[in-house]
Design a protein around this motif. Structure first.
Motif, PDB file in Angstrom:
ATOM      1  N   GLY A  63      80.176  -8.374  45.925  1.00  0.00           N
ATOM      2  CA  GLY A  63      80.439  -7.086  46.749  1.00  0.00           C
ATOM      3  C   GLY A  63      79.982  -7.104  48.068  1.00  0.00           C
ATOM      4  N   VAL A  64      79.180  -8.231  48.358  1.00  0.00           N
ATOM      5  CA  VAL A  64      78.329  -8.203  49.635  1.00  0.00           C
ATOM      6  C   VAL A  64      78.876  -9.398  50.532  1.00  0.00           C
ATOM      7  N   GLY A  65      78.837 -10.601  50.044  1.00  0.00           N
ATOM      8  CA  GLY A  65      79.153 -11.582  50.633  1.00  0.00           C
ATOM      9  C   GLY A  65      78.837 -13.086  49.770  1.00  0.00           C
ATOM     10  N   LEU A  66      78.769 -14.073  50.761  1.00  0.00           N
ATOM     11  CA  LEU A  66      78.442 -15.599  50.185  1.00  0.00           C
ATOM     12  C   LEU A  66      78.063 -16.297  51.195  1.00  0.00           C
ATOM     13  N   GLY A  67      76.582 -16.760  50.992  1.00  0.00           N
ATOM     14  CA  GLY A  67      75.893 -17.393  51.996  1.00  0.00           C
ATOM     15  C   GLY A  67      75.683 -16.707  53.229  1.00  0.00           C
ATOM     16  N   GLN A  68      75.948 -17.255  54.476  1.00  0.00           N
ATOM     17  CA  GLN A  68      75.884 -16.674  55.659  1.00  0.00           C
ATOM     18  C   GLN A  68      76.891 -15.609  55.936  1.00  0.00           C
TER      19      GLN A  68
ATOM     20  N   TYR B 165      84.359  -9.402  37.570  1.00  0.00           N
ATOM     21  CA  TYR B 165      83.211  -8.446  37.720  1.00  0.00           C
ATOM     22  C   TYR B 165      83.316  -7.757  38.953  1.00  0.00           C
ATOM     23  N   PRO B 166      82.560  -6.638  38.996  1.00  0.00           N
ATOM     24  CA  PRO B 166      82.366  -5.842  40.477  1.00  0.00           C
ATOM     25  C   PRO B 166      82.206  -6.851  41.371  1.00  0.00           C
ATOM     26  N   GLY B 167      83.085  -6.959  42.344  1.00  0.00           N
ATOM     27  CA  GLY B 167      82.824  -7.687  43.544  1.00  0.00           C
ATOM     28  C   GLY B 167      82.817  -9.160  43.576  1.00  0.00           C
ATOM     29  N   VAL B 168      83.138  -9.671  42.524  1.00  0.00           N
ATOM     30  CA  VAL B 168      83.322 -11.148  42.193  1.00  0.00           C
ATOM     31  C   VAL B 168      83.954 -11.518  41.196  1.00  0.00           C
ATOM     32  N   TRP B 169      85.090 -12.664  41.226  1.00  0.00           N
ATOM     33  CA  TRP B 169      85.612 -12.848  40.010  1.00  0.00           C
ATOM     34  C   TRP B 169      85.772 -14.731  40.242  1.00  0.00           C
TER      35      TRP B 169
ATOM     36  N   LYS C  82      85.858 -22.090  26.303  1.00  0.00           N
ATOM     37  CA  LYS C  82      84.571 -21.988  26.636  1.00  0.00           C
ATOM     38  C   LYS C  82      84.263 -22.973  27.640  1.00  0.00           C
ATOM     39  N   THR C  83      84.832 -24.302  27.466  1.00  0.00           N
ATOM     40  CA  THR C  83      84.393 -25.170  28.613  1.00  0.00           C
ATOM     41  C   THR C  83      85.322 -25.087  29.606  1.00  0.00           C
ATOM     42  N   GLN C  84      86.353 -24.191  29.693  1.00  0.00           N
ATOM     43  CA  GLN C  84      87.095 -24.351  31.105  1.00  0.00           C
ATOM     44  C   GLN C  84      86.010 -24.310  32.316  1.00  0.00           C
ATOM     45  N   GLU C  85      86.834 -25.057  33.313  1.00  0.00           N
ATOM     46  CA  GLU C  85      86.081 -25.442  34.562  1.00  0.00           C
ATOM     47  C   GLU C  85      86.527 -24.497  35.352  1.00  0.00           C
ATOM     48  N   VAL C  86      85.485 -23.735  36.429  1.00  0.00           N
ATOM     49  CA  VAL C  86      85.670 -22.756  37.310  1.00  0.00           C
ATOM     50  C   VAL C  86      86.206 -23.539  38.338  1.00  0.00           C
ATOM     51  N   LYS C  87      87.525 -23.143  38.864  1.00  0.00           N
ATOM     52  CA  LYS C  87      88.143 -23.756  40.022  1.00  0.00           C
ATOM     53  C   LYS C  87      87.800 -23.004  41.327  1.00  0.00           C
ATOM     54  N   ARG C  88      87.599 -21.912  41.520  1.00  0.00           N
ATOM     55  CA  ARG C  88      87.670 -21.075  42.605  1.00  0.00           C
ATOM     56  C   ARG C  88      86.690 -19.694  42.375  1.00  0.00           C
ATOM     57  N   VAL C  89      85.885 -19.407  43.210  1.00  0.00           N
ATOM     58  CA  VAL C  89      85.013 -18.148  43.213  1.00  0.00           C
ATOM     59  C   VAL C  89      85.315 -17.242  44.229  1.00  0.00           C
ATOM     60  N   ILE C  90      85.770 -16.008  44.064  1.00  0.00           N
ATOM     61  CA  ILE C  90      86.334 -14.899  45.092  1.00  0.00           C
ATOM     62  C   ILE C  90      85.404 -13.850  45.180  1.00  0.00           C
ATOM     63  N   VAL C  91      84.932 -13.640  46.386  1.00  0.00           N
ATOM     64  CA  VAL C  91      83.914 -12.287  46.419  1.00  0.00           C
ATOM     65  C   VAL C  91      84.699 -11.357  47.179  1.00  0.00           C
ATOM     66  N   SER C  92      84.907 -10.137  47.112  1.00  0.00           N
ATOM     67  CA  SER C  92      85.401  -8.962  47.608  1.00  0.00           C
ATOM     68  C   SER C  92      84.628  -7.759  47.358  1.00  0.00           C
ATOM     69  N   GLN C  93      84.828  -6.866  48.146  1.00  0.00           N
ATOM     70  CA  GLN C  93      84.083  -5.649  48.246  1.00  0.00           C
ATOM     71  C   GLN C  93      84.348  -4.859  46.436  1.00  0.00           C
ATOM     72  N   LYS C  94      83.195  -4.335  45.989  1.00  0.00           N
ATOM     73  CA  LYS C  94      83.473  -3.579  44.746  1.00  0.00           C
ATOM     74  C   LYS C  94      84.529  -2.617  44.951  1.00  0.00           C
ATOM     75  N   ASN C  95      85.270  -2.532  43.998  1.00  0.00           N
ATOM     76  CA  ASN C  95      86.577  -1.593  43.767  1.00  0.00           C
ATOM     77  C   ASN C  95      86.034  -0.328  43.481  1.00  0.00           C
ATOM     78  N   ALA C  96      86.513   0.400  44.521  1.00  0.00           N
ATOM     79  CA  ALA C  96      86.615   1.889  44.421  1.00  0.00           C
ATOM     80  C   ALA C  96      87.787   2.793  44.271  1.00  0.00           C
ATOM     81  N   SER C  97      88.910   1.995  44.374  1.00  0.00           N
ATOM     82  CA  SER C  97      90.227   2.387  44.364  1.00  0.00           C
ATOM     83  C   SER C  97      91.096   1.532  43.760  1.00  0.00           C
ATOM     84  N   GLU C  98      92.255   1.931  43.564  1.00  0.00           N
ATOM     85  CA  GLU C  98      93.358   0.980  42.738  1.00  0.00           C
ATOM     86  C   GLU C  98      94.001   0.063  43.673  1.00  0.00           C
ATOM     87  N   ASP C  99      93.909   0.306  45.172  1.00  0.00           N
ATOM     88  CA  ASP C  99      94.321  -0.648  46.082  1.00  0.00           C
ATOM     89  C   ASP C  99      93.558  -1.659  46.793  1.00  0.00           C
TER      90      ASP C  99
END
Length: 379
Positions: A12-17, A124-128, A150-167
């Motif tokens: 919900g905040v950022g990634l690295g710098q 999850y809130p702010g990251v998937w 369980k052993t599925q490999e994660v291909k992408r990590v997405i960071v966004s603001q924590k959802n406060a509305s449907e859009d």
């Protein structure tokens, strides 16, 4: 030798710098000052709609999506976690999630973040976390045994603001106010023959009124801090169009206060040290001045209908020029000049290098071929 990419997730905040809510101008300026870490940066936008979202590709691992109107960092995508050029280490708090020696899998995400709702991705809130390389899930894929899932490999990590509305997941939505915006201009309300009122994030900060013929260079320094650059005026070619036969005593001695971080220039008289002109920039992609200034969210304010009208009409930077022209001068065609900012740059070609300067009462608009205003000048 490739540099290493070592980043920490802050849901919900950022990634690295990179922090959600940072401006496009700030991020590109940061990347330009660190070419060793990010040697290849691609800027993608819709040339027919300069107020559409902008994507920065920091090859090969990062995609940064910026909102269209306010050019704020909306979404961060980290991909190709096992690509060794450069190697990536991904952390969360004091835990290494992924590295050249550690492949991030579904079970690893669950151990670090705990349970979440069922779905093809782990949200999850702010990251998937996505298990698809390009974001398109295979709906025909047969269900996998539990131990294989369980052993599925994660291909992408997405960071966004924590959802406060449907859009909140809408990539076309604007970024909600956050800490990364503090101190930036929220709006610049332009009044012809008067000046500009600057409002800042957060709303509790006092606004700043800059008035032509009244505000001094010292006032600007006190209210906005010292400018990034002071530029002494040398180009007087526009004086040939002046109706005055007398020489302006400030012509050769005037100077600009350049606030690139706010997207505003102030021309100050050389003898009076008072603001004479104000130039506000829209930072439109594809134009010669793109990235020289941060986008300033300006609005031209008209006259209220009566003394009790506390919501006077306004036209914003994202409105098309025809709407603004009719707002400033209904039924009249303003005088127009042609300007090509690449004339003095040999070998430089841009899709929108030519603009038009259109004069109104107390206001000059610089308009791109896309019919959007790239700069407003008050005098």
């Amino acid at each position: 030798m490739y540099p290493k990419l070592d980043v920490e997730i802050r849901p919900g905040v950022g990634l690295g710098q990179f922090e959600l809510g940072m401006s496009l101008w700030t991020v590109l300026d940061m990347l330009r000052n660190d070419p060793h870490s990010f040697p290849q940066v691609d800027v993608k936008y819709d040339p027919d709609s300069p107020i559409s979202p902008v994507i920065l590709h920091l090859r090969p691992h990062l995609d940064l999506l910026f909102s269209g109107k306010h050019q704020r960092l909306h979404t961060i995508c980290l991909k190709k976690l096992q690509d060794p050029h450069p190697p990536v280490t991904l952390r969360y708090k004091n835990m290494i999630l992924s590295s050249p020696k550690d492949i991030l899998r579904r079970v690893g995400v669950s151990r670090a973040f705990g349970p979440t709702y069922a779905g093809d991705d782990l949200r999850y809130p702010g990251v998937w976390f996505s298990f698809e390389e390009d974001g398109r899930a295979d709906t025909l894929r047969p269900s996998s045994p539990q131990h294989e899932e369980k052993t599925q490999e994660v291909k992408r990590v997405i960071v966004s603001q924590k959802n406060a509305s449907e859009d909140a997941d809408d990539v076309l939505s604007e970024v909600r106010v956050c800490d990364a915006m503090h101190g930036d201009i929220e709006s610049a309300i332009v009044k012809a023959h008067d000046g500009v009122t600057l409002k800042f994030y957060p709303s509790s900060m006092p606004s700043v009124n800059v008035r032509i013929g009244i505000t001094t260079a010292q006032d600007l320094t006190c209210d906005l801090g010292p400018p990034i650059r002071v530029h002494y005026r040398e180009d007087n070619r526009m004086n040939i169009h002046s109706k005055s036969k007398e020489e302006d005593p400030d012509i050769d001695t005037g100077y600009f206060y350049n606030y690139f971080q706010h997207g505003i220039d102030f021309l100050i008289g050389g003898t009076t040290h008072v603001v004479k002109k104000i130039i506000i920039h829209s930072n439109m992609p594809g134009t010669p001045l793109f990235q020289r200034y941060k986008r300033c969210p300006w609005a031209i304010q008209g006259r209220p209908e009566d003394d009790e009208d506390d919501t006077p009409p306004r036209k914003w930077f994202y409105d098309r020029f025809e709407d603004i022209r009719h707002f400033l001068s209904p039924g009249e065609t303003p005088p127009t000049m042609r300007l090509d900012r690449t004339d003095e740059e040999d070998g430089l070609t841009l899709p929108n290098s030519s603009t038009e300067l259109l004069g109104f009462d107390g206001v000059v608009l610089e308009v791109a071929e896309s019919a959007h205003v790239v700069a407003v000048m008050l005098f």
